[in-house]
Design a protein around this motif. Structure first.
Motif, PDB file in Angstrom:
ATOM      1  N   TRP A 102       0.760  -1.352   0.090  1.00  0.00           N
ATOM      2  CA  TRP A 102      -0.202  -0.166   0.053  1.00  0.00           C
ATOM      3  C   TRP A 102       1.033   1.200   0.104  1.00  0.00           C
ATOM      4  CZ3 TRP A 102      -4.753  -0.480   4.133  1.00  0.00           C
ATOM      5  CH2 TRP A 102      -5.054  -1.425   2.882  1.00  0.00           C
ATOM      6  N   LEU A 103       2.591   1.322   0.737  1.00  0.00           N
ATOM      7  CA  LEU A 103       2.838   2.451   1.373  1.00  0.00           C
ATOM      8  C   LEU A 103       3.673   2.212  -0.494  1.00  0.00           C
ATOM      9  CD1 LEU A 103       4.016   1.957   4.234  1.00  0.00           C
ATOM     10  CD2 LEU A 103       2.698   3.708   3.805  1.00  0.00           C
ATOM     11  N   ASP A 104       3.913   1.832  -1.531  1.00  0.00           N
ATOM     12  CA  ASP A 104       4.475   2.376  -2.732  1.00  0.00           C
ATOM     13  C   ASP A 104       3.649   2.892  -3.207  1.00  0.00           C
ATOM     14  OD1 ASP A 104       6.741   0.229  -2.109  1.00  0.00           O
ATOM     15  OD2 ASP A 104       5.730  -1.747  -3.397  1.00  0.00           O
ATOM     16  N   THR A 105       2.931   2.821  -2.713  1.00  0.00           N
ATOM     17  CA  THR A 105       2.312   4.578  -4.085  1.00  0.00           C
ATOM     18  C   THR A 105       2.183   5.813  -3.156  1.00  0.00           C
ATOM     19  OG1 THR A 105      -0.539   3.761  -2.729  1.00  0.00           O
ATOM     20  CG2 THR A 105       0.231   2.619  -5.264  1.00  0.00           C
ATOM     21  N   THR A 106       2.591   6.207  -2.011  1.00  0.00           N
ATOM     22  CA  THR A 106       2.547   6.597  -1.200  1.00  0.00           C
ATOM     23  C   THR A 106       3.365   7.932  -0.739  1.00  0.00           C
ATOM     24  OG1 THR A 106       2.900   6.217   0.767  1.00  0.00           O
ATOM     25  CG2 THR A 106       0.207   5.544  -0.456  1.00  0.00           C
ATOM     26  N   TRP A 376       2.803  18.548   5.696  1.00  0.00           N
ATOM     27  CA  TRP A 376       3.104  17.598   5.038  1.00  0.00           C
ATOM     28  C   TRP A 376       1.837  17.448   4.174  1.00  0.00           C
ATOM     29  CZ3 TRP A 376       7.758  17.608   5.066  1.00  0.00           C
ATOM     30  CH2 TRP A 376       9.145  16.889   6.099  1.00  0.00           C
ATOM     31  N   GLY A 377       0.803  17.352   4.576  1.00  0.00           N
ATOM     32  CA  GLY A 377      -0.085  17.255   3.125  1.00  0.00           C
ATOM     33  C   GLY A 377      -0.614  18.456   2.762  1.00  0.00           C
ATOM     34  N   SER A 378      -0.246  19.901   3.371  1.00  0.00           N
ATOM     35  CA  SER A 378      -0.647  20.766   2.618  1.00  0.00           C
ATOM     36  C   SER A 378       0.880  20.690   1.140  1.00  0.00           C
ATOM     37  CB  SER A 378      -0.525  21.833   3.125  1.00  0.00           C
ATOM     38  OG  SER A 378      -0.235  22.850   2.513  1.00  0.00           O
ATOM     39  N   LEU A 379       2.184  20.275   1.441  1.00  0.00           N
ATOM     40  CA  LEU A 379       3.331  20.339   0.868  1.00  0.00           C
ATOM     41  C   LEU A 379       3.031  19.860  -0.482  1.00  0.00           C
ATOM     42  CD1 LEU A 379       5.576  21.390   0.078  1.00  0.00           C
ATOM     43  CD2 LEU A 379       6.927  20.129   1.665  1.00  0.00           C
ATOM     44  N   ARG A 380       2.531  17.775   0.019  1.00  0.00           N
ATOM     45  CA  ARG A 380       2.354  17.197  -0.886  1.00  0.00           C
ATOM     46  C   ARG A 380       1.088  18.100  -2.079  1.00  0.00           C
ATOM     47  NH1 ARG A 380      -1.668  13.846  -1.292  1.00  0.00           N
ATOM     48  NH2 ARG A 380      -2.527  13.769   1.718  1.00  0.00           N
ATOM     49  N   THR A 381       0.105  18.097  -1.251  1.00  0.00           N
ATOM     50  CA  THR A 381      -1.047  18.508  -2.218  1.00  0.00           C
ATOM     51  C   THR A 381      -0.555  20.068  -3.211  1.00  0.00           C
ATOM     52  OG1 THR A 381      -2.211  18.010  -0.704  1.00  0.00           O
ATOM     53  CG2 THR A 381      -3.767  19.651  -2.000  1.00  0.00           C
ATOM     54  N   ARG A 382       0.709  20.520  -2.874  1.00  0.00           N
ATOM     55  CA  ARG A 382       0.209  21.938  -3.906  1.00  0.00           C
ATOM     56  C   ARG A 382       1.366  21.223  -4.484  1.00  0.00           C
ATOM     57  NH1 ARG A 382       3.505  24.824  -1.086  1.00  0.00           N
ATOM     58  NH2 ARG A 382       2.722  24.653   1.478  1.00  0.00           N
ATOM     59  N   GLN A 383       2.288  20.749  -4.071  1.00  0.00           N
ATOM     60  CA  GLN A 383       3.703  20.211  -5.387  1.00  0.00           C
ATOM     61  C   GLN A 383       4.291  19.100  -5.298  1.00  0.00           C
ATOM     62  OE1 GLN A 383       7.159  22.552  -3.735  1.00  0.00           O
ATOM     63  NE2 GLN A 383       6.108  23.970  -3.239  1.00  0.00           N
ATOM     64  N   GLY A 384       3.272  18.126  -4.381  1.00  0.00           N
ATOM     65  CA  GLY A 384       3.805  16.736  -5.188  1.00  0.00           C
ATOM     66  C   GLY A 384       4.191  15.656  -4.152  1.00  0.00           C
ATOM     67  N   GLU A 386       7.244  13.762  -4.568  1.00  0.00           N
ATOM     68  CA  GLU A 386       8.353  14.635  -4.823  1.00  0.00           C
ATOM     69  C   GLU A 386       9.407  15.722  -3.770  1.00  0.00           C
ATOM     70  OE1 GLU A 386      12.190  14.998  -7.853  1.00  0.00           O
ATOM     71  OE2 GLU A 386      10.077  14.411  -8.627  1.00  0.00           O
ATOM     72  N   ALA A 387       8.501  16.635  -4.078  1.00  0.00           N
ATOM     73  CA  ALA A 387       8.756  17.977  -2.852  1.00  0.00           C
ATOM     74  C   ALA A 387       8.413  17.386  -1.220  1.00  0.00           C
ATOM     75  CB  ALA A 387       7.911  19.112  -3.552  1.00  0.00           C
ATOM     76  N   ARG A 388       7.812  16.672  -1.088  1.00  0.00           N
ATOM     77  CA  ARG A 388       7.506  16.778   0.389  1.00  0.00           C
ATOM     78  C   ARG A 388       8.956  15.566   0.487  1.00  0.00           C
ATOM     79  NH1 ARG A 388       3.426  12.146   0.861  1.00  0.00           N
ATOM     80  NH2 ARG A 388       4.432  10.821   0.134  1.00  0.00           N
ATOM     81  N   ASP A 389       9.186  14.288   0.192  1.00  0.00           N
ATOM     82  CA  ASP A 389       9.833  13.957   0.677  1.00  0.00           C
ATOM     83  C   ASP A 389      11.384  14.404   0.770  1.00  0.00           C
ATOM     84  OD1 ASP A 389       8.021  12.340   1.339  1.00  0.00           O
ATOM     85  OD2 ASP A 389       8.159  10.690  -0.707  1.00  0.00           O
ATOM     86  N   GLY A 390      11.220  14.972  -0.297  1.00  0.00           N
ATOM     87  CA  GLY A 390      12.452  15.479  -0.769  1.00  0.00           C
ATOM     88  C   GLY A 390      13.198  16.605   0.327  1.00  0.00           C
ATOM     89  N   VAL A 391      12.697  17.598   1.302  1.00  0.00           N
ATOM     90  CA  VAL A 391      12.390  17.801   2.159  1.00  0.00           C
ATOM     91  C   VAL A 391      13.660  17.053   3.500  1.00  0.00           C
ATOM     92  CG1 VAL A 391      11.636  19.037   4.233  1.00  0.00           C
ATOM     93  CG2 VAL A 391      10.224  19.428   2.258  1.00  0.00           C
ATOM     94  N   TRP A 392      13.682  15.980   3.264  1.00  0.00           N
ATOM     95  CA  TRP A 392      14.250  14.669   3.967  1.00  0.00           C
ATOM     96  C   TRP A 392      15.832  14.729   3.164  1.00  0.00           C
ATOM     97  CZ3 TRP A 392      12.925  14.095   8.639  1.00  0.00           C
ATOM     98  CH2 TRP A 392      11.125  13.978   9.081  1.00  0.00           C
ATOM     99  N   MET A 393      15.622  15.892   2.487  1.00  0.00           N
ATOM    100  CA  MET A 393      16.982  15.204   1.550  1.00  0.00           C
ATOM    101  C   MET A 393      18.373  15.981   2.959  1.00  0.00           C
ATOM    102  SD  MET A 393      17.807  16.387  -2.102  1.00  0.00           S
ATOM    103  CE  MET A 393      16.716  17.819  -1.761  1.00  0.00           C
ATOM    104  N   SER A 394      17.956  16.963   3.837  1.00  0.00           N
ATOM    105  CA  SER A 394      18.817  17.202   4.679  1.00  0.00           C
ATOM    106  C   SER A 394      18.810  17.437   5.877  1.00  0.00           C
ATOM    107  CB  SER A 394      20.339  18.349   3.876  1.00  0.00           C
ATOM    108  OG  SER A 394      20.969  19.203   5.094  1.00  0.00           O
TER     109      SER A 394
END
Length: 443
Positions: A102-106, A376-384, A386-394
């Motif tokens: 299930w998490l593969d799509t999220t 996190w939900g707002s960032l995903r809704t606005r930018q997708g 990839e943008a949400r998970d990309g914040v964890w780069m550093s």
């Protein structure tokens, strides 16, 4: 009964008048071992002596972890702790496997699960001890060092050989407290990552079926299968995040350890209290150790570190909450109720968080979990995604406490990654990590 603690030769009216350790620093230790206590009689002295030898056996560091493990398992065994059955192990493995699907799509992060496990409470203790060593030893070492620094010179000369015994006794009491605390915690946790920290081995998604069943019994309108799957989703999401963000595991565990190592004890206050202690009176020594002698006063640096730690923990829990909410939105009708129950359990601080506070000297609660999940939900809704998970780069890219004050506005004026060229994105990230200007392009 007299207020004066009774010794071996004293008579009294209490049920533990025959306790030869009454009034000594070992009374608390043996009471936690199930020896003397209300309604208890004379215990097996051979067993007590064996435990005494264990407490004072040579060991590395300020805490004897063999003794901690033994005491924790004894404490956990006060309640039924049946061995995990093959059916329970299979159910956990199936739940984690479905959860990962299930998490593969999220999320952009791949699965972090390399193996699954269904633990008894005793197994949870054994499997998590390596991380507890890192978390607990700094605060134990700080307390022992502070005691030595606070001891007045004249008392050191007077105490002589008793100083070494006092240090061993305080170490034994720390081991006793940690052991009983972990035993209590084992009866409450639901998974390896339940308190937000990766306590288990890397890549091992583990749940505790006995505790999961007890948790499910408190939710009569939700099936046990749904509860198990929802908790498996949370565990698998934690594993994805910790595997996908290599620096995060050490960042969280290291932050807790550094907080403990930097504990600022009031040695002047300790010295004043120690001057009043009769070193020839074991009861007085016990009262000093148990009556606030080691109460620390957080420094300004620690308070700042604690705020950062709480924000990071909230971001972890909020991200897990967000991706699990995505995964269950159209698949699990009971998910909303389970989400709210878990949120309240984590944010309010249940027995697990209270026990953790006792063990390491701080409360580990994601007080701002809801704000983080909204961000996190707002960032995903606005930018997708990839943008949400990309914040964890550093860690330098993570939202701050101020960002949680306005979770809907986080990066509201930034463009999504797909609108940036690779060169622009890399240059902006380098600037930010180097402490440069805001990498976001001007409107």
């Amino acid at each position: 009964m007299s207020d004066t603690p009774g010794g071996p030769g004293q008579s009294g009216q209490g049920p533990d008048d025959n306790n030869p350790f009454k009034g000594t620093p070992f009374e608390q230790i043996f009471s936690q071992m199930g020896g003397f206590g209300a309604g208890g009689g004379m215990p097996d002295l051979n067993a007590l002596m064996a435990q005494m030898q264990s407490l004072f056996a040579p060991h590395d560091g300020p805490v004897n972890w063999d003794t901690v493990t033994d005491l924790a398992r004894r404490a956990a065994a006060q309640e039924p702790d049946p061995a995990v059955s093959p059916a329970q192990s299979s159910a956990v493995a199936d739940a984690v496997r479905l959860a990962d699907h299930w998490l593969d799509t999220t999320t952009e992060f791949p699965s972090g699960v390399t193996t699954t496990a269904a633990w008894s409470r005793a197994e949870w203790i054994v499997e998590t001890i390596p991380v507890w060593k890192v978390l607990v030893e700094p605060i134990a070492g700080s307390a022992t060092d502070a005691l030595g620094q606070a001891m007045p010179e004249e008392m050191r000369q007077l105490a002589g050989p008793l100083m070494a015994m006092l240090g061993k006794a305080s170490g034994a009491m720390v081991a006793s407290q940690v052991g009983s605390g972990l035993g209590a915690l084992a009866g409450d946790v639901l998974s390896a990552s339940d308190i937000g920290l990766p306590l288990g081995p890397i890549g091992k998604a583990a749940l505790l079926p006995t505790n999961v069943t007890a948790f499910a019994d408190e939710l009569p309108d939700v099936s046990t299968d749904d509860v198990l799957l929802y908790l498996a989703l949370r565990e698998a999401a934690h594993q994805r995040l910790f595997a996908g963000v290599p620096w995060l595991r050490d960042h969280l565990i290291g932050a807790v350890a550094e907080y403990g190592a930097g504990m600022d004890f009031d040695t002047s206050g300790m010295e004043s209290k120690l001057r009043e202690v009769d070193m020839t009176n074991p009861a007085a020594m016990q009262d000093a150790l148990a009556g606030g002698l080691f109460d620390p006063e957080p420094s300004a640096a620690q308070k700042a570190a604690l705020e950062k730690l709480e924000v990071t923990l909230a971001l972890v829990e909020g991200w897990v909450d967000e991706v699990v909410s995505q995964a269950t939105a159209e698949r699990m009708p009971a998910a909303a109720k389970l989400q709210e129950t878990v949120r309240r359990r984590r944010a309010a601080g249940g027995p697990a968080e209270q026990t953790f506070a006792t063990l390491v000297g701080l409360e580990l609660r994601p007080r701002r979990l809801r704000d983080a999940a909204t961000l996190w939900g707002s960032l995903r809704t606005r930018q997708g995604t990839e943008a949400r998970d990309g914040v964890w780069m550093s860690p330098h890219l993570l939202p701050t406490a101020a960002d949680l004050d306005d979770p809907l506005g986080f990066r509201e004026d930034s463009v999504s990654p797909e609108e940036l060229s690779e060169e622009e994105f890399d240059a902006g990230l380098r600037d930010l990590l180097d402490g440069g200007s805001d990498p976001r392009p001007e409107e």
